[in-house]
Design an enzyme around this catalytic site. Structure first.
Site, mmCIF file in Angstrom:
data_model
loop_
_atom_site.group_PDB
_atom_site.id
_atom_site.type_symbol
_atom_site.label_atom_id
_atom_site.label_comp_id
_atom_site.label_asym_id
_atom_site.label_seq_id
_atom_site.Cartn_x
_atom_site.Cartn_y
_atom_site.Cartn_z
ATOM 1 N N ASP A 295 62.028 12.702 59.801
ATOM 2 C CA ASP A 295 62.040 13.049 61.225
ATOM 3 C C ASP A 295 63.009 12.127 61.961
ATOM 4 O O ASP A 295 62.966 10.904 61.771
ATOM 5 C CB ASP A 295 60.642 12.840 61.843
ATOM 6 C CG ASP A 295 59.656 13.918 61.425
ATOM 7 O OD1 ASP A 295 60.082 14.940 60.846
ATOM 8 O OD2 ASP A 295 58.447 13.728 61.691
ATOM 9 N N MET B 27 60.005 15.586 54.817
ATOM 10 C CA MET B 27 61.239 15.570 55.617
ATOM 11 C C MET B 27 61.396 14.193 56.238
ATOM 12 O O MET B 27 60.441 13.429 56.344
ATOM 13 C CB MET B 27 61.143 16.549 56.801
ATOM 14 C CG MET B 27 60.777 17.946 56.436
ATOM 15 S SD MET B 27 62.205 18.995 56.563
ATOM 16 C CE MET B 27 61.432 20.569 56.228
ATOM 17 N N ASP C 252 52.435 12.502 72.938
ATOM 18 C CA ASP C 252 53.358 13.119 71.991
ATOM 19 C C ASP C 252 52.544 14.057 71.095
ATOM 20 O O ASP C 252 51.757 13.606 70.278
ATOM 21 C CB ASP C 252 54.034 12.004 71.164
ATOM 22 C CG ASP C 252 55.046 12.547 70.158
ATOM 23 O OD1 ASP C 252 55.194 13.779 70.038
ATOM 24 O OD2 ASP C 252 55.694 11.719 69.497
ATOM 25 N N ASP D 113 49.422 19.596 62.291
ATOM 26 C CA ASP D 113 49.318 19.051 60.931
ATOM 27 C C ASP D 113 48.144 18.086 60.818
ATOM 28 O O ASP D 113 47.482 18.016 59.776
ATOM 29 C CB ASP D 113 50.615 18.330 60.535
ATOM 30 C CG ASP D 113 51.784 19.279 60.423
ATOM 31 O OD1 ASP D 113 51.552 20.492 60.214
ATOM 32 O OD2 ASP D 113 52.932 18.822 60.531
ATOM 33 N N GLY E 196 42.130 23.580 72.453
ATOM 34 C CA GLY E 196 41.239 23.474 71.286
ATOM 35 C C GLY E 196 41.583 24.495 70.226
ATOM 36 O O GLY E 196 42.739 24.639 69.838
ATOM 37 N N GLU F 277 57.344 25.509 54.651
ATOM 38 C CA GLU F 277 58.600 24.748 54.704
ATOM 39 C C GLU F 277 59.241 24.618 53.320
ATOM 40 O O GLU F 277 60.272 23.986 53.189
ATOM 41 C CB GLU F 277 58.383 23.374 55.335
ATOM 42 C CG GLU F 277 58.255 23.461 56.842
ATOM 43 C CD GLU F 277 58.117 22.112 57.515
ATOM 44 O OE1 GLU F 277 58.263 22.068 58.746
ATOM 45 O OE2 GLU F 277 57.844 21.104 56.832
ATOM 46 N N ALA G 185 46.068 21.987 73.896
ATOM 47 C CA ALA G 185 45.074 21.250 74.681
ATOM 48 C C ALA G 185 43.758 22.017 74.855
ATOM 49 O O ALA G 185 42.726 21.430 75.204
ATOM 50 C CB ALA G 185 45.653 20.912 76.045
ATOM 51 N N ASN H 40 52.844 15.459 56.238
ATOM 52 C CA ASN H 40 51.991 15.104 57.379
ATOM 53 C C ASN H 40 50.527 15.433 57.095
ATOM 54 O O ASN H 40 49.625 14.624 57.321
ATOM 55 C CB ASN H 40 52.401 15.887 58.627
ATOM 56 C CG ASN H 40 53.772 15.500 59.151
ATOM 57 O OD1 ASN H 40 54.323 14.473 58.762
ATOM 58 N ND2 ASN H 40 54.324 16.332 60.017
#
Ligand SMILES: Nc1ncnc2c1ncn2[C@@H]1O[C@H](COP(=O)(O)OP(=O)(O)O)[C@@H](O)[C@H]1O
Ligand SMILES: *[C@@H]1O[C@H](CO)[C@@H](O)[C@H](O)[C@H]1NC(C)=O
Length: 297
Positions: A25, A23, A238, A244, A215, A129, A213, A55
């Site tokens: 982005d 894709m 970010d 991915d 794990g 996807e 965050a 990715n």
């Protein structure tokens, strides 16, 4: 005798083969995510390569995997390029729209043409996807050829064909996807364990649920007790594409460290994904092997 010995000499063999999406982005950085009907100003915009398939393939390649995508790039008037407009706020959270476009044109004949490359891989990685039926065919070709399969059911669909579970060696999803597939709300290590059990019941051999965050949690048919793998505390800039990065890293370890415990692979994949959240962009944030501590290899 390995399958590759039967191939014409010009057939290239790849270790990690991804059957999935590419894709474009379109990423806007904004102070916060807009509400319905609202217009807000962003402070930065970039165009990047993305798509879960691409990715994951790129992250595996950056760690040193010989990897390939089955995506049959070509031009068509029948669909637009797959695009993903993404908004990232100052906390690093995101909101994403996906228009899969041409990714939905990949069909079973394309897979037929790629079946040798799929069958000679060490690991085949799939997501949702592209058309689910095409994804399932890819998993079946791989499984039948004795190739290890990783299935990342993203974005999740509630009525996933039960065959997906049986064709998958490692079923790797995030909290939202686990919840959509099992109906169990996943918001803690304990609830991830419950959802993981439900996924094992459906026929998966191993399940990994990533918890942002926190794990990840790992379970398998032979070790049904949920095993919690915490991630390093880092400052997230970010988190787009963190899942991915995790899946791509996992594919790398499964291909090149086949004797390593899945637990250890997940721990290392967590470490790699936690590096990816510390800089902007999706593929742009994925670390190369040379930038990572040598203990990871
Ligand atoms: N804020 C964070 N801090 C550290 N690591 C993170 C953070 N967010 C994600 N990760 C890492 O990325 C992995 C995947 O993240 P997650 O958010 O669960 O996936 P997804 O991108 O599919 O939502 C986690 O298991 C963790 O290793
Ligand atoms: C899980 O991944 C999906 C994309 O498949 C995303 O929409 C969702 O926000 C993610 N969930 C979490 C908790 O990060």
């Amino acid at each position: 005798m390995s399958l590759s010995e039967h191939l014409p000499s010009d057939t290239v063999v790849y270790d990690v083969v991804v059957v999935g999406s590419c894709m474009t982005d379109l990423v806007s950085y904004t102070p916060r995510l807009p509400k319905a009907g609202e217009t807000i100003h962003g402070h930065k915009f970039l165009i990047g390569f993305g798509g879960k398939g691409a990715n994951q393939c790129i992250q595996a390649a950056r760690l040193g995997a010989k990897s390939a995508m089955v995506d049959y790039v070509g031009q068509t008037d029948e669909a637009s390029t797959g695009v993903a407009p993404i908004t990232v706020n100052d906390e690093g959270q995101n909101a994403i729209v996906i228009v899969a476009g041409a990714n939905l044109l990949l069909n079973s004949e394309d897979l037929e043409q790629a079946s040798k490359v799929i069958g000679c891989a060490k690991v085949v990685v799939c997501q949702l996807e592209i058309r689910p039926a095409v994804t399932l065919t890819a998993l079946k070709i791989a499984h039948k050829a004795g190739v290890k399969t990783i299935f990342n059911p993203a974005p999740a669909i509630a009525d996933l064909d039960p065959e997906f579970y049986k064709e998958t060696d490692v079923f790797c999803c995030n909290e939202t996807e686990a919840e959509i597939l099992t109906g169990i709300e996943v918001c803690s290590v304990a609830s991830a364990g419950k959802a993981g059990s439900a996924l094992l019941e459906k026929g998966c051999r191993s399940v990994i649920i990533t918890l942002g965050a926190e794990g990840s949690v790992l379970m398998s048919l032979d070790k049904r007790t949920p095993h919690y793998i915490p991630t390093k505390k880092v400052k997230a800039v970010d988190t787009t594409g963190a899942g991915d990065s995790f899946v791509g890293a996992l594919a790398f370890y499964m291909a090149y460290y086949p004797c390593m415990e899945l637990e250890e692979m997940s721990r290392r994949a967590c470490d790699i994904a936690s590096v990816s959240v510390q800089s902007q962009g999706t593929q742009a944030s994925y670390p190369y092997r040379a930038q990572l501590p040598q203990e990871l290899f």
